[in-house]
Design a protein around this motif. Structure first.
Motif, PDB file in Angstrom:
ATOM      1  N   GLY A  67      -4.961 -62.419 -25.414  1.00 59.78           N
ATOM      2  CA  GLY A  67      -3.544 -61.358 -25.514  1.00 59.78           C
ATOM      3  C   GLY A  67      -3.336 -60.033 -26.090  1.00 59.78           C
ATOM      4  N   VAL A  68      -3.709 -60.406 -27.377  1.00 64.38           N
ATOM      5  CA  VAL A  68      -2.824 -59.630 -28.809  1.00 64.38           C
ATOM      6  C   VAL A  68      -4.534 -58.768 -28.928  1.00 64.38           C
ATOM      7  N   GLY A  69      -5.458 -59.729 -28.713  1.00 72.22           N
ATOM      8  CA  GLY A  69      -6.784 -58.330 -28.753  1.00 72.22           C
ATOM      9  C   GLY A  69      -7.174 -57.878 -27.554  1.00 72.22           C
ATOM     10  N   CYS A  70      -6.609 -57.697 -26.475  1.00 74.55           N
ATOM     11  CA  CYS A  70      -6.859 -56.987 -25.203  1.00 74.55           C
ATOM     12  C   CYS A  70      -6.023 -55.395 -26.468  1.00 74.55           C
ATOM     13  N   PHE A  71      -5.086 -55.417 -26.701  1.00 77.86           N
ATOM     14  CA  PHE A  71      -4.664 -54.392 -27.348  1.00 77.86           C
ATOM     15  C   PHE A  71      -5.617 -53.594 -28.103  1.00 77.86           C
ATOM     16  N   VAL A  72      -5.562 -54.750 -29.213  1.00 80.67           N
ATOM     17  CA  VAL A  72      -6.482 -53.541 -30.182  1.00 80.67           C
ATOM     18  C   VAL A  72      -8.303 -53.175 -29.853  1.00 80.67           C
ATOM     19  N   THR A  73      -8.205 -53.920 -28.554  1.00 81.87           N
ATOM     20  CA  THR A  73      -9.365 -53.552 -28.312  1.00 81.87           C
ATOM     21  C   THR A  73      -9.631 -52.218 -27.421  1.00 81.87           C
ATOM     22  N   LEU A  74      -8.058 -52.064 -27.024  1.00 81.41           N
ATOM     23  CA  LEU A  74      -8.049 -50.823 -26.514  1.00 81.41           C
ATOM     24  C   LEU A  74      -7.839 -49.445 -27.632  1.00 81.41           C
ATOM     25  N   TRP A  75      -7.165 -49.569 -28.206  1.00 86.53           N
ATOM     26  CA  TRP A  75      -7.336 -49.199 -30.123  1.00 86.53           C
ATOM     27  C   TRP A  75      -8.985 -48.472 -30.231  1.00 86.53           C
ATOM     28  N   LEU A  76      -9.007 -50.016 -30.518  1.00 86.70           N
ATOM     29  CA  LEU A  76     -10.692 -49.881 -31.208  1.00 86.70           C
ATOM     30  C   LEU A  76     -11.589 -48.962 -29.986  1.00 86.70           C
ATOM     31  N   ARG A  77     -11.321 -48.914 -28.318  1.00 90.45           N
ATOM     32  CA  ARG A  77     -11.802 -48.227 -27.764  1.00 90.45           C
ATOM     33  C   ARG A  77     -12.177 -46.903 -28.125  1.00 90.45           C
ATOM     34  N   ARG A  78     -11.381 -45.969 -28.614  1.00 84.71           N
ATOM     35  CA  ARG A  78     -11.528 -44.732 -29.383  1.00 84.71           C
ATOM     36  C   ARG A  78     -12.364 -44.403 -30.756  1.00 84.71           C
ATOM     37  N   TYR A  79     -12.812 -45.379 -31.406  1.00 83.55           N
ATOM     38  CA  TYR A  79     -13.938 -44.773 -32.105  1.00 83.55           C
ATOM     39  C   TYR A  79     -14.964 -45.922 -32.508  1.00 83.55           C
ATOM     40  N   ILE A  80     -15.527 -46.723 -31.670  1.00 86.47           N
ATOM     41  CA  ILE A  80     -16.179 -47.834 -31.431  1.00 86.47           C
ATOM     42  C   ILE A  80     -16.407 -47.663 -29.882  1.00 86.47           C
ATOM     43  N   SER A  81     -17.948 -47.648 -29.538  1.00 83.43           N
ATOM     44  CA  SER A  81     -18.388 -47.723 -28.210  1.00 83.43           C
ATOM     45  C   SER A  81     -17.966 -48.940 -28.106  1.00 83.43           C
ATOM     46  N   LEU A  82     -18.712 -49.093 -26.270  1.00 84.73           N
ATOM     47  CA  LEU A  82     -18.247 -50.339 -25.645  1.00 84.73           C
ATOM     48  C   LEU A  82     -19.473 -51.051 -26.158  1.00 84.73           C
ATOM     49  N   PRO A  83     -20.837 -51.403 -25.548  1.00 87.99           N
ATOM     50  CA  PRO A  83     -21.827 -52.265 -26.429  1.00 87.99           C
ATOM     51  C   PRO A  83     -21.520 -52.130 -28.021  1.00 87.99           C
ATOM     52  N   GLN A  84     -21.218 -51.615 -29.135  1.00 90.90           N
ATOM     53  CA  GLN A  84     -21.016 -51.908 -30.306  1.00 90.90           C
ATOM     54  C   GLN A  84     -19.659 -53.160 -29.975  1.00 90.90           C
ATOM     55  N   LEU A  85     -18.312 -52.381 -29.212  1.00 94.40           N
ATOM     56  CA  LEU A  85     -17.266 -53.582 -29.126  1.00 94.40           C
ATOM     57  C   LEU A  85     -18.199 -55.048 -28.232  1.00 94.40           C
ATOM     58  N   ILE A  86     -18.564 -54.907 -27.544  1.00 94.28           N
ATOM     59  CA  ILE A  86     -19.063 -56.471 -27.015  1.00 94.28           C
ATOM     60  C   ILE A  86     -19.777 -57.030 -27.269  1.00 94.28           C
ATOM     61  N   GLN A  87     -20.831 -56.269 -28.941  1.00 97.65           N
ATOM     62  CA  GLN A  87     -21.867 -57.319 -29.781  1.00 97.65           C
ATOM     63  C   GLN A  87     -20.756 -57.333 -30.620  1.00 97.65           C
ATOM     64  N   ALA A  88     -19.905 -56.651 -31.185  1.00103.88           N
ATOM     65  CA  ALA A  88     -19.305 -57.544 -32.292  1.00103.88           C
ATOM     66  C   ALA A  88     -18.416 -58.859 -31.848  1.00103.88           C
ATOM     67  N   ALA A  89     -18.688 -58.905 -30.712  1.00100.30           N
ATOM     68  CA  ALA A  89     -16.879 -59.927 -29.861  1.00100.30           C
ATOM     69  C   ALA A  89     -17.826 -61.367 -29.428  1.00100.30           C
ATOM     70  N   LEU A  90     -19.535 -61.136 -29.325  1.00101.70           N
ATOM     71  CA  LEU A  90     -20.680 -62.274 -29.265  1.00101.70           C
ATOM     72  C   LEU A  90     -20.595 -62.443 -30.634  1.00101.70           C
TER      73      LEU A  90
END
Length: 411
Positions: A67-90
């Protein structure tokens, strides 16, 4: 900050098959960290001394982090691309599963809780970003979303069904839990070249993130409540169905297989109901149907007698729970045609929803500790789903545009 793609640069979009395959490979990793615990909970309790309430934290923490991570992700999307975010999550999911192999002695409980937080954080990032990839890259978002959510359920089914056998074969419940790092590694290896090839189709620029204040506050609350109640039912079944079955006299292996059966039915439902709903912009028939199936299953479990087959209520729950997640996500994203706005909305709904749902496994574990039975908790879930049923009856797509034009609440 990634560079903006010039308008003259050709954008290569993934084929439906390619998108489906990557959604399956990634989606398979979003539930084993939770689903693998229940089938080995007896051995885990013997080694760690955790009570049912204590074990509940291994579900509560990842769901809360989701739950909390969804809000953090919304903020991170301003600075990190979707491919990089998903890669880091894996990578986070890979590490979370591997750490469960470690015997930390008197710090075992803390280590397990750390893996729960890491896995929940990785799941949150993917759940807040992969739907954007799907909506922006797929011509038939509802069907692709169904495939993605079915893959999530399939991951839970595999973890529930195989983990007790792995624990027996490897002679270690820790090794059985750590095994689920393997599909995370496979997904990571597949994601990097796939995302490098197709990133422009879903990540042409980073986001000056649009806020979902354009949707009326009452509808945002309603969607969040619907999602949180659905998530509460799902995580409680995932965490407590195996111990409930053990209470009835089934073995750990049998309880794991029954959870595997339920989640296998969820996979089928996750494909069937979105396909049914794809023929109409009004998704309410499919959504109300899956909630009614879930309510019936919970009531049956609360009043279960060994004179009937346990497969009957499990089938009802599998159809209901398996259909509800893709349908609620589809309905939520239907509220905005714009991909980024829809992605922001589903991120917020999941963020609030999972945060609220996280406490329910702990409450259910407490009820079990105090009453010695799960029946009251199953009935409470049936009542909760009845409220969700009333909320979903109001999701008329003809009103979505009107809701978008509603005045934004003051910050």
């Amino acid at each position: 900050m990634s560079k903006h793609i010039h308008s003259h640069t050709p954008v290569k979009r993934p084929t439906a098959l390619s998108l489906a395959i990557i959604c399956v490979l990634v989606g398979l990793n979003l539930r084993p960290a939770l689903a693998a615990i229940g089938p080995v909970v007896t051995q885990l309790q013997l080694d760690t001394g955790l009570s049912f309430s204590g074990v509940a934290w291994l579900t509560l923490l990842p769901v809360f982090a989701m739950g909390v991570g969804c809000f953090v992700t919304l903020w991170l999307r301003r600075y990190i691309s979707l491919p990089q975010l998903i890669q880091a999550a894996l990578v986070l999911l890979l590490l979370a599963n591997l750490l469960r192999l470690v015997d930390a002695g008197r710090f075992n409980t803390l280590t397990l809780l750390l893996t729960a937080l890491l896995s929940g954080s990785g799941i949150a990032v993917i759940q807040a970003t992969l739907p954007i990839v799907i909506k922006s890259s797929s011509r038939d978002g509802a069907k692709t979303m169904g495939i993605y959510v079915s893959a999530i359920m399939a991951g839970a089914a595999l973890a529930a069904g195989l983990t007790p056998y792995l624990a027996e074969w490897l002679e270690s419940w820790r090794a059985a839990l750590a095994f689920w790092a393997l599909p995370a590694m496979i997904a990571l290896v597949a994601w990097r070249p796939w995302s490098a090839r197709y990133a422009r189709s879903f990540s042409s620029s980073l986001i000056a993130q649009p806020q979902v204040k354009q949707l009326s506050l009452s509808r945002l609350v309603s969607l969040t409540a619907t999602f949180s109640m659905a998530a509460a039912g799902y995580v409680c079944v995932l965490a407590w169905l195996p111990p409930f079955l053990v209470d009835l006299g089934y073995s750990n292996t049998q309880s794991g297989l029954f959870l595997g059966y339920l989640t296998a039915v969820e996979v089928i439902a996750g494909l069937l109901f979105p396909a049914w709903a794809a023929g109409s912009t009004d998704r309410r028939k499919a959504l109300l149907s899956v909630l009614i199936l879930s309510i019936s299953g919970f009531i049956w479990l609360a009043n279960f007698s060994l004179t009937t087959s346990i497969l009957l209520p499990l089938t009802l729950l599998g159809l209901g729970i398996g259909g509800q997640f893709p349908m609620i996500m589809i309905v939520t994203m239907d509220h905005h045609q714009d991909t980024q706005l829809a992605g922001s909305l589903i991120g917020k709904v999941q963020g609030y929803g999972y945060s609220l749902a996280a406490i329910t496994p702990l409450i259910m574990g407490y009820v079990r500790d105090q009453l010695g039975s799960f029946s009251a908790a199953w009935l409470a879930l049936a009542m909760m789903y009845s409220v969700a049923l009333l909320l979903c009856s109001r999701y008329d797509p003809s009103r979505y545009l009107q809701l978008q034009r509603a005045p934004a609440p003051s910050s």
